[in-house]
Design a protein around this motif. Structure first.
Motif, PDB file in Angstrom:
ATOM      1  N   THR A  36      25.656  38.303  47.284  1.00 40.47           N
ATOM      2  CA  THR A  36      26.402  37.730  46.172  1.00 40.47           C
ATOM      3  C   THR A  36      26.267  38.661  44.975  1.00 40.47           C
ATOM      4  O   THR A  36      25.149  38.996  44.577  1.00 40.47           O
ATOM      5  CB  THR A  36      25.859  36.326  45.813  1.00 40.47           C
ATOM      6  N   TRP A  37      27.420  39.086  44.433  1.00 38.70           N
ATOM      7  CA  TRP A  37      27.446  40.030  43.314  1.00 38.70           C
ATOM      8  C   TRP A  37      28.344  39.498  42.200  1.00 38.70           C
ATOM      9  O   TRP A  37      29.194  38.649  42.417  1.00 38.70           O
ATOM     10  CB  TRP A  37      28.011  41.380  43.750  1.00 38.70           C
ATOM     11  N   ARG A  38      28.191  40.084  41.003  1.00 39.20           N
ATOM     12  CA  ARG A  38      29.100  39.889  39.866  1.00 39.20           C
ATOM     13  C   ARG A  38      29.470  41.270  39.349  1.00 39.20           C
ATOM     14  O   ARG A  38      28.583  42.115  39.185  1.00 39.20           O
ATOM     15  CB  ARG A  38      28.431  39.095  38.746  1.00 39.20           C
ATOM     16  N   TYR A  39      30.763  41.482  39.093  1.00 34.14           N
ATOM     17  CA  TYR A  39      31.212  42.772  38.574  1.00 34.14           C
ATOM     18  C   TYR A  39      32.228  42.575  37.464  1.00 34.14           C
ATOM     19  O   TYR A  39      33.226  41.872  37.647  1.00 34.14           O
ATOM     20  CB  TYR A  39      31.850  43.631  39.688  1.00 34.14           C
ATOM     21  N   PRO A  40      31.999  43.210  36.302  1.00 34.18           N
ATOM     22  CA  PRO A  40      33.006  43.175  35.248  1.00 34.18           C
ATOM     23  C   PRO A  40      34.149  44.139  35.598  1.00 34.18           C
ATOM     24  O   PRO A  40      33.916  45.231  36.131  1.00 34.18           O
ATOM     25  CB  PRO A  40      32.242  43.658  34.013  1.00 34.18           C
ATOM     26  N   ILE A  41      35.367  43.689  35.330  1.00 37.90           N
ATOM     27  CA  ILE A  41      36.548  44.525  35.526  1.00 37.90           C
ATOM     28  C   ILE A  41      37.419  44.422  34.288  1.00 37.90           C
ATOM     29  O   ILE A  41      37.251  43.511  33.474  1.00 37.90           O
ATOM     30  CB  ILE A  41      37.326  44.139  36.803  1.00 37.90           C
ATOM     31  N   GLY A  42      38.357  45.343  34.160  1.00 37.36           N
ATOM     32  CA  GLY A  42      39.242  45.353  33.003  1.00 37.36           C
ATOM     33  C   GLY A  42      40.373  44.341  33.121  1.00 37.36           C
ATOM     34  O   GLY A  42      40.616  43.778  34.198  1.00 37.36           O
ATOM     35  N   PRO A  43      41.082  44.109  32.011  1.00 37.73           N
ATOM     36  CA  PRO A  43      42.177  43.133  32.010  1.00 37.73           C
ATOM     37  C   PRO A  43      43.271  43.427  33.047  1.00 37.73           C
ATOM     38  O   PRO A  43      43.729  42.517  33.734  1.00 37.73           O
ATOM     39  CB  PRO A  43      42.727  43.204  30.584  1.00 37.73           C
ATOM     40  N   ALA A  44      43.697  44.675  33.169  1.00 37.71           N
ATOM     41  CA  ALA A  44      44.736  45.011  34.154  1.00 37.71           C
ATOM     42  C   ALA A  44      44.226  44.790  35.576  1.00 37.71           C
ATOM     43  O   ALA A  44      44.970  44.316  36.444  1.00 37.71           O
ATOM     44  CB  ALA A  44      45.200  46.457  33.965  1.00 37.71           C
ATOM     45  N   GLU A  45      42.960  45.118  35.808  1.00 39.03           N
ATOM     46  CA  GLU A  45      42.374  44.882  37.132  1.00 39.03           C
ATOM     47  C   GLU A  45      42.297  43.384  37.432  1.00 39.03           C
ATOM     48  O   GLU A  45      42.585  42.951  38.551  1.00 39.03           O
ATOM     49  CB  GLU A  45      40.976  45.504  37.215  1.00 39.03           C
ATOM     50  N   MET A  46      41.928  42.589  36.426  1.00 37.33           N
ATOM     51  CA  MET A  46      41.855  41.145  36.619  1.00 37.33           C
ATOM     52  C   MET A  46      43.236  40.593  36.966  1.00 37.33           C
ATOM     53  O   MET A  46      43.369  39.761  37.879  1.00 37.33           O
ATOM     54  CB  MET A  46      41.286  40.446  35.380  1.00 37.33           C
ATOM     55  N   GLU A  47      44.267  41.073  36.295  1.00 34.76           N
ATOM     56  CA  GLU A  47      45.632  40.615  36.598  1.00 34.76           C
ATOM     57  C   GLU A  47      46.008  40.974  38.037  1.00 34.76           C
ATOM     58  O   GLU A  47      46.632  40.176  38.730  1.00 34.76           O
ATOM     59  CB  GLU A  47      46.635  41.193  35.612  1.00 34.76           C
ATOM     60  N   MET A  48      45.617  42.173  38.489  1.00 32.95           N
ATOM     61  CA  MET A  48      45.915  42.593  39.858  1.00 32.95           C
ATOM     62  C   MET A  48      45.208  41.684  40.870  1.00 32.95           C
ATOM     63  O   MET A  48      45.816  41.234  41.838  1.00 32.95           O
ATOM     64  CB  MET A  48      45.499  44.046  40.075  1.00 32.95           C
ATOM     65  N   VAL A  49      43.925  41.401  40.628  1.00 35.89           N
ATOM     66  CA  VAL A  49      43.173  40.540  41.546  1.00 35.89           C
ATOM     67  C   VAL A  49      43.764  39.136  41.543  1.00 35.89           C
ATOM     68  O   VAL A  49      44.021  38.554  42.603  1.00 35.89           O
ATOM     69  CB  VAL A  49      41.671  40.511  41.184  1.00 35.89           C
ATOM     70  N   VAL A  50      44.016  38.583  40.371  1.00 32.06           N
ATOM     71  CA  VAL A  50      44.561  37.229  40.278  1.00 32.06           C
ATOM     72  C   VAL A  50      45.939  37.163  40.940  1.00 32.06           C
ATOM     73  O   VAL A  50      46.242  36.207  41.654  1.00 32.06           O
ATOM     74  CB  VAL A  50      44.609  36.752  38.809  1.00 32.06           C
ATOM     75  N   SER A  51      46.779  38.188  40.732  1.00 28.80           N
ATOM     76  CA  SER A  51      48.119  38.162  41.330  1.00 28.80           C
ATOM     77  C   SER A  51      48.054  38.171  42.856  1.00 28.80           C
ATOM     78  O   SER A  51      48.927  37.609  43.516  1.00 28.80           O
ATOM     79  CB  SER A  51      48.974  39.319  40.823  1.00 28.80           C
TER      80      SER A  51
END
Length: 186
Positions: free
Chosen positions: A20-35
């Motif tokens: 189990t991990w946690r990783y910070p990502i940028g806003p554009a990356e978050m949009e890509m993952v969420v999409s």
């Protein structure tokens, strides 16, 4: 991916190491993952470590990758698809290789974060074997496919990933290095 699919995969390919991990990502990356979670509500990827008889590893490059960055191929398993079958399909789509899935090595439950936003994700890492030469089958998604080494993936390629500001590359570098450790390569 259902619990039944995972149970059948574990019965066939072995129980993976679970992290189990946690990783910070940028806003554009978050949009890509969420999409990628919309529609089929996919919250996972399958990452394949495909080795040939010489011990080389199949690697892919996508068009938006900075110079020097490659990664292990992968993608999503469709609803109702078995894990090994979906992984083999993704291997064919991304590398042109017909593979034999040999082991379910690792399951990483990761939470990607961006400010207050969080997105759960799971990466399933499978080992596979293949003969032949990799080829680009989908030039819209993949820019290059080649045989490389796990040592390069965890050395200069990981260094190139970590030199970018992209959190998803940091995650991939950690994933690649974890696989190398589990396989006693580093």
């Amino acid at each position: 991916m259902t619990g039944e699919v995972l149970a059948r995969a574990e019965a066939e390919l072995g129980r993976p190491v679970v992290l189990t991990w946690r990783y910070p990502i940028g806003p554009a990356e978050m949009e890509m993952v969420v999409s990628s979670t919309r529609g089929q509500r996919r919250l996972h990827d399958v990452t394949l470590f495909i080795f040939n008889p010489a011990g080389q590893l199949a690697l892919i490059r996508k068009h938006n990758y900075p110079p020097g960055i490659w990664r292990a191929p992968g993608g999503g398993v469709a609803p109702g698809e078995e894990l090994a079958a979906g992984a083999a399909r993704e291997a064919w789509e991304e590398t042109g290789l017909k593979v034999r899935i040999t082991r379910y090595l690792l399951r990483v439950h990761v939470t990607f974060t961006c400010g207050e936003r969080e997105q759960p994700w799971t990466t399933h890492v499978l080992l596979a074997e293949a003969d032949g030469e990799p080829t680009v089958r989908d030039p819209k998604e993949i820019s290059a496919v080649a045989w490389g080494s796990l040592t390069d993936l965890c050395g200069p390629i990981a260094d190139a990933m970590l030199a970018t500001p992209r959190g998803l590359f940091t995650y991939r570098a950690a994933l690649h290095r974890t696989v190398a450790k589990l396989l006693n390569v580093i």
